[in-house]
Design a protein around this motif. Sequence first.
Motif, PDB file in Angstrom:
ATOM      1  N   CYS A  18      -1.705   3.394   8.724  1.00  0.00           N
ATOM      2  CA  CYS A  18      -3.085   2.981   8.422  1.00  0.00           C
ATOM      3  C   CYS A  18      -4.005   4.198   8.370  1.00  0.00           C
ATOM      4  O   CYS A  18      -4.867   4.288   7.492  1.00  0.00           O
ATOM      5  CB  CYS A  18      -3.580   1.972   9.449  1.00  0.00           C
ATOM      6  N   SER A  20      -3.070   7.257   7.599  1.00  0.00           N
ATOM      7  CA  SER A  20      -2.699   7.992   6.385  1.00  0.00           C
ATOM      8  C   SER A  20      -3.252   7.319   5.139  1.00  0.00           C
ATOM      9  O   SER A  20      -3.754   7.985   4.230  1.00  0.00           O
ATOM     10  CB  SER A  20      -1.185   8.108   6.269  1.00  0.00           C
ATOM     11  N   LEU A  21      -3.171   5.997   5.090  1.00  0.00           N
ATOM     12  CA  LEU A  21      -3.721   5.273   3.945  1.00  0.00           C
ATOM     13  C   LEU A  21      -5.227   5.480   3.841  1.00  0.00           C
ATOM     14  O   LEU A  21      -5.757   5.686   2.749  1.00  0.00           O
ATOM     15  CB  LEU A  21      -3.425   3.776   4.057  1.00  0.00           C
ATOM     16  N   ASP A  23      -6.905   8.017   4.838  1.00  0.00           N
ATOM     17  CA  ASP A  23      -7.142   9.394   4.379  1.00  0.00           C
ATOM     18  C   ASP A  23      -6.825   9.554   2.894  1.00  0.00           C
ATOM     19  O   ASP A  23      -7.480  10.323   2.193  1.00  0.00           O
ATOM     20  CB  ASP A  23      -6.297  10.385   5.172  1.00  0.00           C
ATOM     21  N   GLU A  24      -5.805   8.835   2.412  1.00  0.00           N
ATOM     22  CA  GLU A  24      -5.358   8.981   1.031  1.00  0.00           C
ATOM     23  C   GLU A  24      -6.174   8.153   0.047  1.00  0.00           C
ATOM     24  O   GLU A  24      -6.022   8.315  -1.160  1.00  0.00           O
ATOM     25  CB  GLU A  24      -3.885   8.585   0.910  1.00  0.00           C
ATOM     26  N   LEU A  25      -7.020   7.258   0.554  1.00  0.00           N
ATOM     27  CA  LEU A  25      -7.797   6.389  -0.332  1.00  0.00           C
ATOM     28  C   LEU A  25      -9.299   6.641  -0.192  1.00  0.00           C
ATOM     29  O   LEU A  25     -10.057   5.728   0.108  1.00  0.00           O
ATOM     30  CB  LEU A  25      -7.499   4.923  -0.018  1.00  0.00           C
ATOM     31  N   PRO A  26      -9.734   7.856  -0.447  1.00  0.00           N
ATOM     32  CA  PRO A  26     -11.168   8.125  -0.316  1.00  0.00           C
ATOM     33  C   PRO A  26     -11.925   7.674  -1.570  1.00  0.00           C
ATOM     34  O   PRO A  26     -12.021   8.396  -2.548  1.00  0.00           O
ATOM     35  CB  PRO A  26     -11.229   9.641  -0.158  1.00  0.00           C
ATOM     36  N   ARG A  40     -10.826  -0.671   0.156  1.00  0.00           N
ATOM     37  CA  ARG A  40     -10.115   0.117   1.168  1.00  0.00           C
ATOM     38  C   ARG A  40      -9.608  -0.781   2.302  1.00  0.00           C
ATOM     39  O   ARG A  40      -8.450  -0.695   2.707  1.00  0.00           O
ATOM     40  CB  ARG A  40     -11.056   1.181   1.721  1.00  0.00           C
ATOM     41  N   THR A  43      -6.645  -2.949   1.178  1.00  0.00           N
ATOM     42  CA  THR A  43      -5.383  -2.204   1.164  1.00  0.00           C
ATOM     43  C   THR A  43      -4.800  -2.104   2.565  1.00  0.00           C
ATOM     44  O   THR A  43      -3.600  -2.334   2.776  1.00  0.00           O
ATOM     45  CB  THR A  43      -5.600  -0.792   0.581  1.00  0.00           C
TER      46      THR A  43
END
Length: 59
Positions: A18, A20-21, A23-26, A40, A43
């Motif tokens: 969670c 990581s997701l 951080d990866e979905l800015p 966000r 997801t």
Amino acid sequence: MMFAHFRSWDDSLVSHVCGSLADELPLSPGAPGGMAEYRRSLTLSFFFKFSLQCCNNLK
């Protein structure tokens, strides 16, 4: 495909993924389609529900 290590499905894995997701979905507030925070959180909730299903199936 080789994996360096395997992790068990537990709370620490869910927290890690969670984070990581997130951080990866800015998504910027002006992202096309709008509702960046909603998309966000949607997801993250999909992954959380998936992880619950996996944990239940593994028991």
